[in-house]
Scaffold this motif. Structure first.
Motif, PDB file in Angstrom:
ATOM      1  N   PHE A  80       0.905  -1.155   0.000  1.00  0.00           N
ATOM      2  CA  PHE A  80       0.000   0.000   0.000  1.00  0.00           C
ATOM      3  C   PHE A  80       0.931   1.189   0.000  1.00  0.00           C
ATOM      4  O   PHE A  80       1.552   1.485   1.018  1.00  0.00           O
ATOM      5  N   GLY A  81       1.087   1.842  -1.172  1.00  0.00           N
ATOM      6  CA  GLY A  81       2.177   2.791  -1.316  1.00  0.00           C
ATOM      7  C   GLY A  81       3.483   2.015  -1.269  1.00  0.00           C
ATOM      8  O   GLY A  81       3.550   0.863  -1.708  1.00  0.00           O
ATOM      9  N   VAL A  82       4.522   2.616  -0.703  1.00  0.00           N
ATOM     10  CA  VAL A  82       5.822   1.927  -0.612  1.00  0.00           C
ATOM     11  C   VAL A  82       5.800   0.755   0.378  1.00  0.00           C
ATOM     12  O   VAL A  82       6.265  -0.336   0.052  1.00  0.00           O
ATOM     13  N   PRO A  83       5.260   0.961   1.597  1.00  0.00           N
ATOM     14  CA  PRO A  83       5.364  -0.132   2.571  1.00  0.00           C
ATOM     15  C   PRO A  83       4.726  -1.438   2.065  1.00  0.00           C
ATOM     16  O   PRO A  83       3.576  -1.465   1.636  1.00  0.00           O
ATOM     17  N   GLY A 100      -4.376   7.406  -7.795  1.00  0.00           N
ATOM     18  CA  GLY A 100      -4.247   8.865  -7.753  1.00  0.00           C
ATOM     19  C   GLY A 100      -2.825   9.385  -7.590  1.00  0.00           C
ATOM     20  O   GLY A 100      -2.535  10.508  -7.974  1.00  0.00           O
ATOM     21  N   LEU A 101      -1.924   8.597  -7.015  1.00  0.00           N
ATOM     22  CA  LEU A 101      -0.556   9.085  -6.809  1.00  0.00           C
ATOM     23  C   LEU A 101       0.339   8.808  -8.006  1.00  0.00           C
ATOM     24  O   LEU A 101       1.503   9.171  -8.009  1.00  0.00           O
ATOM     25  N   ALA A 103       4.523  -3.072  10.804  1.00  0.00           N
ATOM     26  CA  ALA A 103       3.783  -1.813  10.723  1.00  0.00           C
ATOM     27  C   ALA A 103       2.763  -1.831   9.571  1.00  0.00           C
ATOM     28  O   ALA A 103       2.082  -2.832   9.360  1.00  0.00           O
ATOM     29  N   THR A 104       2.680  -0.740   8.821  1.00  0.00           N
ATOM     30  CA  THR A 104       1.670  -0.694   7.751  1.00  0.00           C
ATOM     31  C   THR A 104       2.188  -1.343   6.469  1.00  0.00           C
ATOM     32  O   THR A 104       1.575  -1.193   5.410  1.00  0.00           O
ATOM     33  N   ALA A 105       3.282  -2.083   6.538  1.00  0.00           N
ATOM     34  CA  ALA A 105       3.737  -2.872   5.389  1.00  0.00           C
ATOM     35  C   ALA A 105       2.987  -4.207   5.306  1.00  0.00           C
ATOM     36  O   ALA A 105       3.231  -4.990   4.398  1.00  0.00           O
ATOM     37  N   LEU A 125      19.184  -2.637   0.955  1.00  0.00           N
ATOM     38  CA  LEU A 125      17.981  -2.582   0.113  1.00  0.00           C
ATOM     39  C   LEU A 125      18.111  -1.492  -0.945  1.00  0.00           C
ATOM     40  O   LEU A 125      18.788  -0.486  -0.731  1.00  0.00           O
ATOM     41  N   TYR A 166      12.931   1.395  -1.517  1.00  0.00           N
ATOM     42  CA  TYR A 166      12.273   0.918  -0.290  1.00  0.00           C
ATOM     43  C   TYR A 166      12.255   1.982   0.801  1.00  0.00           C
ATOM     44  O   TYR A 166      11.568   1.826   1.808  1.00  0.00           O
ATOM     45  N   GLY A 167      13.020   3.031   0.614  1.00  0.00           N
ATOM     46  CA  GLY A 167      13.199   4.013   1.678  1.00  0.00           C
ATOM     47  C   GLY A 167      12.086   5.038   1.765  1.00  0.00           C
ATOM     48  O   GLY A 167      11.062   4.934   1.075  1.00  0.00           O
ATOM     49  N   VAL A 168      12.300   6.027   2.619  1.00  0.00           N
ATOM     50  CA  VAL A 168      11.336   7.113   2.800  1.00  0.00           C
ATOM     51  C   VAL A 168      11.233   7.901   1.491  1.00  0.00           C
ATOM     52  O   VAL A 168      12.255   8.234   0.891  1.00  0.00           O
ATOM     53  N   VAL A 169      10.004   8.172   1.045  1.00  0.00           N
ATOM     54  CA  VAL A 169       9.787   8.913  -0.198  1.00  0.00           C
ATOM     55  C   VAL A 169      10.004  10.395   0.063  1.00  0.00           C
ATOM     56  O   VAL A 169       9.406  10.966   0.982  1.00  0.00           O
ATOM     57  N   ARG A 223       9.180  13.946  -0.977  1.00  0.00           N
ATOM     58  CA  ARG A 223       8.191  14.619  -1.832  1.00  0.00           C
ATOM     59  C   ARG A 223       8.408  16.129  -1.811  1.00  0.00           C
ATOM     60  O   ARG A 223       8.902  16.667  -0.866  1.00  0.00           O
TER      61      ARG A 223
END
Lengths: 218, 231
Positions: free
Chosen positions: B28-31, B81-82, B171-173, B222, B226-229, B231
């Motif tokens: 869901f997104g990156v995670p 949408g993204l 988490a949310t992954a 990695l 995989y890291g923080v996006v 923006r």
């Protein structure tokens, strides 16, 4: 919408988030309500990507790559928070465990119909979790500018766009007013500071029922 | 009792995916997005894929690599949408897109994984999303039949796996990963940490190994995606 009108609207919506509630804040404006909820208010914020217990936004540089909300913002998990898969997340939504959701809108009708996911020919990026949130949360609030960017009313007698859900909206928060959807129509609850009733009626595409006496301000 | 070791080579695992396959991708997104498996899928290049994923990631990431390479015929998703590139390809008719309400997508996948044929729901009754769906009348109420959604392959990302293929997410992954792991004919998992049998406490396992067919251990370093996006 001026910045102060927007902050007032966000703060007003936050006042309806009550201790003990489980709440989902939709992507966009509704997510920004989070900043106006008192830090000591015992509220469980759910995000549909799989967390109950959002603990606010992460400070820049402190992000956890595995911990986001449904809008993609990096968040914290509060003590007592939990993670789960997407089926459990929507079991929580459809099963009636959400006391309140705040959503955005393209159009809202006086009968509580909500259109917020598709503008045919212009915007169709998918419905995400909006239908289930709108249809199944125990209480649905909509947070939106009172008019669109051309000044046209977003509150109408009937929606012209395809619906997200029928008759789902309980309360509407805008930069001009707070209105409730009731069986007999749209009731004015509060008027924003500096807004005149005549001005509000002009900007609203449906009849407004206004109680006698002074109108509370926010 | 020793259990089978399901660890395998990345290229060998992905080589099972051929033209026209239906492929579920977690995240869901990156995670939770299995970027390494997706990158290898792009390298091997099977065509006319049907991709089932919650979202289309963002431009230049994950699902977008498959779209840019022209490998996707159809995308079954809740929201794109993204990813403006996915929106453009959809509007230009370069890919078919089927939008499914997010929780209905999750439940259709879960249902397939549970060996059921579908379920009945009132979500979307009276809206555009009900069009074309089979209606079922129960006790005078019109409801919608939602068919189970299965796939040939599921590509999932786990934080930790043991050699038998027991998986744990963080988490949310987690999101769609455990559901998709159950819903495909063949499930291929990538894992950040590979531990020996017994290295995952039985109570801490989110996806039990019998659902997993092949396991790819990720390198310690990695890929940046995989890291923080930023923006």
């Amino acid at each position: 919408m001026s910045s102060s009108a927007k902050q007032r609207m966000l703060a007003r919506a936050a006042r309806d988030i009550l201790p003990g509630m489980t709440v989902n804040l939709g992507i966009g404006l509704p997510t920004q309500v989070m900043a106006h909820v008192a830090p000591d208010c015992p509220v469980c914020l759910h995000s549909e990507n799989g967390i109950a217990g959002v603990g606010g936004l992460t400070a820049p540089g402190r992000e956890d790559r595995n911990l986001i909300d449904a809008g993609g913002g990096y968040i914290l998990c509060a003590a007592g928070g939990s993670f789960f898969d997407s089926a459990v997340s929507f079991a929580l939504v459809r099963g009636g465990r959400l006391d309140l959701t705040l959503l955005g809108a393209f159009e809202i009708a006086a009968n509580g119909d909500l259109a917020n996911w598709i503008i045919p020919g212009k915007f169709a990026a998918g419905v995400g979790g909006a239908i289930e949130l709108a249809q199944k949360a125990r209480r649905v609030g909509v947070l939106t500018t009172h008019t669109d960017k051309h000044g046209n009313p977003k509150i109408l007698e009937r929606c012209t766009l395809p619906l997200t859900a029928r008759g789902c909206v309980d309360r509407i928060y805008t930069d001009m007013a707070v209105c409730d959807v009731r069986p007999d129509g749209l009731h004015l609850v509060e008027l924003a500071e500096g807004v005149e009733l005549a001005e509000l009626r002009f900007a609203t595409g449906a009849p407004l029922i206004v109680a006698d006496g002074p109108i509370p301000r926010f | 009792m020793p259990f089978p070791d399901k660890t395998t080579d990345l290229a060998a695992a992905i080589s099972k995916i051929g033209d026209g396959a239906r492929v579920m991708i977690g995240g869901f997104g990156v995670p939770g997005t299995p970027f390494t498996l997706i990158e290898e899928l792009v390298r091997q290049g099977p065509r006319n894929l049907t991709i089932i994923k919650n979202d289309a990631n963002e431009p230049g990431m994950g699902v977008d690599w498959l779209l840019q390479a022209g490998l996707v015929k159809r995308l079954i998703t809740s929201h794109v949408g993204l990813n403006g590139n996915a929106v453009r390809m959809m509007n230009a008719g370069e890919i078919e897109v089927e939008f499914v309400a997010q929780g209905i997508l999750a439940e259709r996948i879960r249902t397939a994984g549970a060996g059921l044929r579908g379920f009945v729901s009132d979500i979307g009754v009276g809206t555009l999303l009900a069009e074309g769906k089979k209606r079922i009348e129960i006790d005078g109420e019109t409801l919608l039949f939602e068919p189970a959604l299965e796939a040939d392959f599921a590509l999932v990302h786990a934080a930790t796996a043991d050699t038998f293929g027991n998986l744990a997410y963080v988490a949310t992954a987690r999101n769609f990963n455990p559901l998709m792991a159950m819903a495909a004919e063949c499930t291929i998992a990538e894992a950040e940490d590979l531990v020996p049998l017994g290295g995952l406490a039985p109570d801490a396992i989110h996806t039990p190994a019998p659902f997993v067919d092949h396991l790819v251990a990720l390198p310690p370093e990695l890929m940046e995606v995989y890291g923080v996006v930023k923006r």
